[in-house]
Scaffold this motif. Structure first.
Motif, PDB file in Angstrom:
ATOM      1  N   TYR A 227       0.861  -1.184   0.000  1.00  0.00           N
ATOM      2  CA  TYR A 227       0.000   0.000   0.000  1.00  0.00           C
ATOM      3  C   TYR A 227       0.892   1.226   0.000  1.00  0.00           C
ATOM      4  CZ  TYR A 227      -3.673   3.278   1.439  1.00  0.00           C
ATOM      5  OH  TYR A 227      -4.560   4.326   1.495  1.00  0.00           O
ATOM      6  N   HIS A 228       0.703   2.097  -0.984  1.00  0.00           N
ATOM      7  CA  HIS A 228       1.593   3.230  -1.194  1.00  0.00           C
ATOM      8  C   HIS A 228       0.898   4.554  -0.916  1.00  0.00           C
ATOM      9  CE1 HIS A 228       3.404   6.279  -4.096  1.00  0.00           C
ATOM     10  NE2 HIS A 228       4.347   6.060  -3.214  1.00  0.00           N
ATOM     11  N   ILE A 229       1.615   5.429  -0.194  1.00  0.00           N
ATOM     12  CA  ILE A 229       1.149   6.792   0.070  1.00  0.00           C
ATOM     13  C   ILE A 229       2.212   7.742  -0.470  1.00  0.00           C
ATOM     14  CG2 ILE A 229       0.421   8.437   1.820  1.00  0.00           C
ATOM     15  CD1 ILE A 229      -0.334   6.080   3.614  1.00  0.00           C
TER      16      ILE A 229
ATOM     17  N   ARG B  47      -0.917  10.367  -6.751  1.00  0.00           N
ATOM     18  CA  ARG B  47      -0.693   8.970  -6.389  1.00  0.00           C
ATOM     19  C   ARG B  47       0.316   8.264  -7.288  1.00  0.00           C
ATOM     20  NH1 ARG B  47      -5.532   9.251  -9.073  1.00  0.00           N
ATOM     21  NH2 ARG B  47      -6.138   7.599 -10.555  1.00  0.00           N
TER      22      ARG B  47
ATOM     23  N   THR C  66      -2.065   2.440  -4.747  1.00  0.00           N
ATOM     24  CA  THR C  66      -1.631   3.795  -4.423  1.00  0.00           C
ATOM     25  C   THR C  66      -2.855   4.701  -4.345  1.00  0.00           C
ATOM     26  OG1 THR C  66      -0.128   5.595  -5.054  1.00  0.00           O
ATOM     27  CG2 THR C  66      -1.098   4.309  -6.863  1.00  0.00           C
TER      28      THR C  66
ATOM     29  N   TYR D  97      -5.066  10.606  -1.814  1.00  0.00           N
ATOM     30  CA  TYR D  97      -5.616  11.285  -0.641  1.00  0.00           C
ATOM     31  C   TYR D  97      -5.732  12.782  -0.916  1.00  0.00           C
ATOM     32  CZ  TYR D  97      -0.684  12.424   0.311  1.00  0.00           C
ATOM     33  OH  TYR D  97       0.606  12.878   0.214  1.00  0.00           O
TER      34      TYR D  97
ATOM     35  N   CYS E  57      -6.021   8.138   3.901  1.00  0.00           N
ATOM     36  CA  CYS E  57      -5.042   7.066   3.720  1.00  0.00           C
ATOM     37  C   CYS E  57      -5.468   5.803   4.464  1.00  0.00           C
ATOM     38  CB  CYS E  57      -3.664   7.524   4.182  1.00  0.00           C
ATOM     39  SG  CYS E  57      -2.948   8.829   3.152  1.00  0.00           S
TER      40      CYS E  57
ATOM     41  N   GLY F 237       5.842   4.634   2.107  1.00  0.00           N
ATOM     42  CA  GLY F 237       5.725   6.033   1.727  1.00  0.00           C
ATOM     43  C   GLY F 237       7.017   6.767   1.969  1.00  0.00           C
TER      44      GLY F 237
ATOM     45  N   GLY G 130       4.512  11.296   2.435  1.00  0.00           N
ATOM     46  CA  GLY G 130       3.893   9.978   2.415  1.00  0.00           C
ATOM     47  C   GLY G 130       4.472   9.052   3.458  1.00  0.00           C
TER      48      GLY G 130
ATOM     49  N   LEU H  25       2.603  10.085   6.607  1.00  0.00           N
ATOM     50  CA  LEU H  25       1.240   9.557   6.527  1.00  0.00           C
ATOM     51  C   LEU H  25       1.219   8.038   6.677  1.00  0.00           C
ATOM     52  CD1 LEU H  25      -0.189  11.811   3.693  1.00  0.00           C
ATOM     53  CD2 LEU H  25      -0.988  11.745   6.063  1.00  0.00           C
ATOM     54  N   SER H  26       2.244   7.362   6.162  1.00  0.00           N
ATOM     55  CA  SER H  26       2.325   5.908   6.345  1.00  0.00           C
ATOM     56  C   SER H  26       2.490   5.570   7.818  1.00  0.00           C
ATOM     57  CB  SER H  26       3.496   5.343   5.534  1.00  0.00           C
ATOM     58  OG  SER H  26       3.277   5.474   4.156  1.00  0.00           O
TER      59      SER H  26
ATOM     60  N   THR I 153      -0.872   6.248   9.475  1.00  0.00           N
ATOM     61  CA  THR I 153      -1.837   5.216   9.094  1.00  0.00           C
ATOM     62  C   THR I 153      -1.553   3.916   9.830  1.00  0.00           C
ATOM     63  OG1 THR I 153      -2.123   6.237   6.908  1.00  0.00           O
ATOM     64  CG2 THR I 153      -2.774   3.928   7.135  1.00  0.00           C
TER      65      THR I 153
END
Length: 322
Positions: A89-91, A101, A121, A124, A139, A164, A168, A171-172, A175
């Motif tokens: 899962y990519h941010i 993204r 991806t 957000y 995310c 990320g 990102g 944010l990763s 998350t």
């Protein structure tokens, strides 16, 4: 009291330093609020360019995001993908205020080819139009969607990794904390490259790199203000928005963290790894001497970038073969 504005700073690697004059105007240095849109307009490679002639496909989905808003996610996988492999899962990066993204999606294409991974991806919403908690909640919504659609997307939900860089990366981390605290999707690892973790901007490295490099203190303050508004730097900031504020980092999956020694995020990356170790967790930390922010993407053929990418790839390989 030490005057942080007059601190000496570690030098840039000579080969990387040669690139900085050519990057002027194309990287967010001295970015003020009125310049966010300017940097949003900077050209980026298209997904098609990043895929090239490799047998990889991209399928777009519209999913429910935070507060009922519809989000776009893209699923990148090999065209001949059949057997459920790992999920990534990519941010994307961009300080939570720019990019999309498909920024750095070439890494996802690489992993689809190498590991037969299914990569998702997420698009957000960006600050300042969509301030905290919207970015991190979007995310998390994307992660939940990916996990709940493992069978349809044909990946193994027991082998789910989050990844990320820069904004990102922060944010990763946020998350991952949400997934832990809400008992949500089970992650087997998180990859945080040059992560943006701390809104307070009081580290030594945040003062050392102002007006120089690729992402400097001024740009960082601008981005965090866009995300948090008047709450930036106060006690009214959650650990999910700024993971450096977390005081308990137990229960996290194995973590890969790296940063350049010559960038704003160096000290907060080191502190985050140290806090994971203090909680008894598993973290691998790399600090690359002389490297500016995002060096591995900006100068991928440099000796430093090759070493950085090799370390990341070796860590992921070990994680996926446990």
């Amino acid at each position: 009291m030490q005057d942080k504005s007059k601190l000496q700073r570690p030098p840039f690697d000579p080969k990387l330093a040669e690139l900085l004059p050519r990057l002027e105007g194309y990287v967010p240095v001295n970015m003020t609020t009125d310049r966010i849109n300017e940097f949003r307009k900077m050209p980026m490679p298209s997904l098609a360019e990043q895929i090239g002639d490799r047998p990889v496909q991209c399928v777009d989905y519209t999913i429910p995001g935070y507060g009922g808003f519809e989000l776009q996610v893209s699923v990148i996988s090999r065209k001949d993908h059949v057997k459920p492999g790992p999920g990534i899962y990519h941010i994307h990066g961009g300080g939570m205020v720019m990019a999309n993204r498909f920024a750095e999606a070439s890494v996802l294409v690489d992993w689809a080819m190498k590991h037969d991974a299914v990569c998702v991806t997420v698009e957000y919403r960006l600050a300042p139009e969509s301030p905290d908690p919207i970015p991190v909640e979007d995310c998390y919504a994307g992660l939940q969607w990916m996990d709940s659609h493992a069978e349809e997307l044909r990946f193994d939900p027991e082998r789910l990794v989050i990844f990320g860089g820069s904004g990102g990366g922060g944010l990763s981390a946020g998350t991952t904390l949400l997934a832990r605290d809400r008992k949500g999707p089970k992650l087997i690892g998180q990859i945080l490259q040059c992560p943006m973790l701390d809104d307070r901007n009081e580290t030594i490295s945040s003062y050392q790199y102002d007006g120089v490099g690729v992402w400097d203190r001024t740009s960082n303050l601008t981005a965090w203000t866009a995300v948090l508004g008047d709450r930036r730097g106060t006690d009214d900031v959650s650990i999910y928005a700024a993971p450096a504020r977390a005081t308990e980092l137990g229960g996290l999956p194995p973590t890969f963290i790296d940063a350049g020694a010559a960038e704003v995020f160096r000290d907060e990356a080191v502190a985050y790894a140290s806090a994971i170790w203090a909680a008894g967790g598993d973290a691998e930390l790399h600090v690359w001497g002389g490297a500016f922010h995002g060096f591995y993407a900006i100068a991928p053929n440099s000796e430093l970038a090759r070493s950085c990418i090799a370390a990341r790839e070796a860590w992921l390989e070990r994680l996926l073969t446990r």
